[in-house]
Design an enzyme around this catalytic site. Sequence first.
Site, PDB file in Angstrom:
ATOM      1  CB  ALA A 202     -12.879  24.817 -37.195  1.00 14.11           C
ATOM      2  CG  HIS A 203      -8.654  29.536 -36.556  1.00 15.52           C
ATOM      3  ND1 HIS A 203      -7.947  28.399 -36.332  1.00 15.52           N
ATOM      4  CD2 HIS A 203      -7.770  30.442 -37.036  1.00 15.52           C
ATOM      5  CE1 HIS A 203      -6.685  28.592 -36.639  1.00 15.52           C
ATOM      6  NE2 HIS A 203      -6.535  29.829 -37.085  1.00 15.52           N
ATOM      7  NE  ARG A 204      -5.724  27.643 -41.235  1.00 12.47           N
ATOM      8  CZ  ARG A 204      -4.800  28.434 -40.725  1.00 12.47           C
ATOM      9  NH1 ARG A 204      -4.734  29.687 -41.064  1.00 12.47           N
ATOM     10  NH2 ARG A 204      -3.920  27.979 -39.883  1.00 12.47           N
ATOM     11  CB  ALA A 205     -10.364  33.153 -43.658  1.00 15.03           C
ATOM     12  CG  ASP A 282      -9.576  25.194 -39.556  1.00 18.62           C
ATOM     13  OD1 ASP A 282      -9.025  25.508 -38.477  1.00 18.62           O
ATOM     14  OD2 ASP A 282     -10.622  25.743 -39.983  1.00 18.62           O
TER      15      ASP A 282
END
Length: 364
Positions: A202-205, A282
């Site tokens: 997971a890393h989506r802003a 994500d």
Amino acid sequence: MRVMTVVGNRPQFVKAAAVSGHLRERATELLVHTGQHYDRELSAVFFEELGLPPPEHELGVGSGSHAVQTGETMARLEPLVDAERPDAMLVYGDTNATLAAALVAAKQGVPLAHVEAGMRSFDRGMPEEVNRVAADRLAGLLLCSTEAAIANLAAAGQAADARVVGDVMADVARRFGPIAERRSRARERFGLERGGYLLATAHRAGNVDDPAALARLGELLRRAGESRGPLVLPLHPRTRTRLAQAGLLAGLEAARGVRLCEPLGYLDFACLLGGARAVLTDSGGLQKEAYLAGVPCLTLRERTEWVETVESGWNRLVGLDAELALAALDELLERRGRERPDPSLYGDGEAGRRVVEELLGWLS
Ligand code: UD1
């Protein structure tokens, strides 16, 4: 023919690895690394493992706000384009490096080709969506992974410039998946059995920068790890920082069934992916890589650009709803026992070669 390729982040190193070798057989490539990703595990390891040549130019832009990163990349790239006068610029995907390079090419009158053109989530709240729409508008040659991308471009009046070449990430997955199986010891290192664990990223802003969303994400991953784990979670530095700032990192680290680790190189990650029971992510690219590896995916977003993975039933959009995610996971796992996805959905592994053919044909 001299082609300037601009890359800056982890997924772009993978995409360029599918094209660069073919391009260098028929033209001169000037590979420019903007420096948006700079940690060894987000950058150098991909060049080494995928055989991507070292960049001819490094801009050293580093981290910053969207405006700083995009503006700084433009300011450093413009004089390079002036000095090198390439015959074309080649960009990939939807990051700030893509947007900055596209703007510089357009303003300097350098013909621009965009690989992975036409992808849309129809969510303008995603910085990547803004970058894709702008890069597509500025490009003269739109090289698409899928027919769905062509349809999106046709709706925007850009069908004449668009071609389906297949998916360049799929080329790399086909080529390096078996190599990862042979070379990587990642499963042994983590003490994991093939088919006996979940893999998450997971890393989506939108998921990690908003504290309420981040808390829901942490809760979803914790519950998945506790009830269906072990769950391996290689942490993007952005996510690690946000979890630590929110006071959530220690709880997740201590959760039964959750195993946090540093970001992994391509081969170790592909090895873990190949043996995973299911993926929770994500990321855009990973939804597709999971599909190609025959691993069911739960997408921790409300929308996806990779609509075929959802239509085929191998990917479910669950947002950050833990209940929905666990129910969908059980359904997907049940199906996994019975079927395999059709790998030809994203091309035949020759997308990189077609990118070069289309590009050189367009320029001649
Ligand atoms: C960027 C892309 C995203 C892509 C992702 C792949 C944009 C708008 N976003 O997101 O589309 O999916 O790359 O990973 O271009 N950091 C490090 N070391 C690094 C790089 C970053 O520690 O080598 C940290 C910094 O704190 C930085 C943060 O990660 O501020 C975010 O990095 P950034 O490149 O801005 O965005 P990503 O989240 O990686």
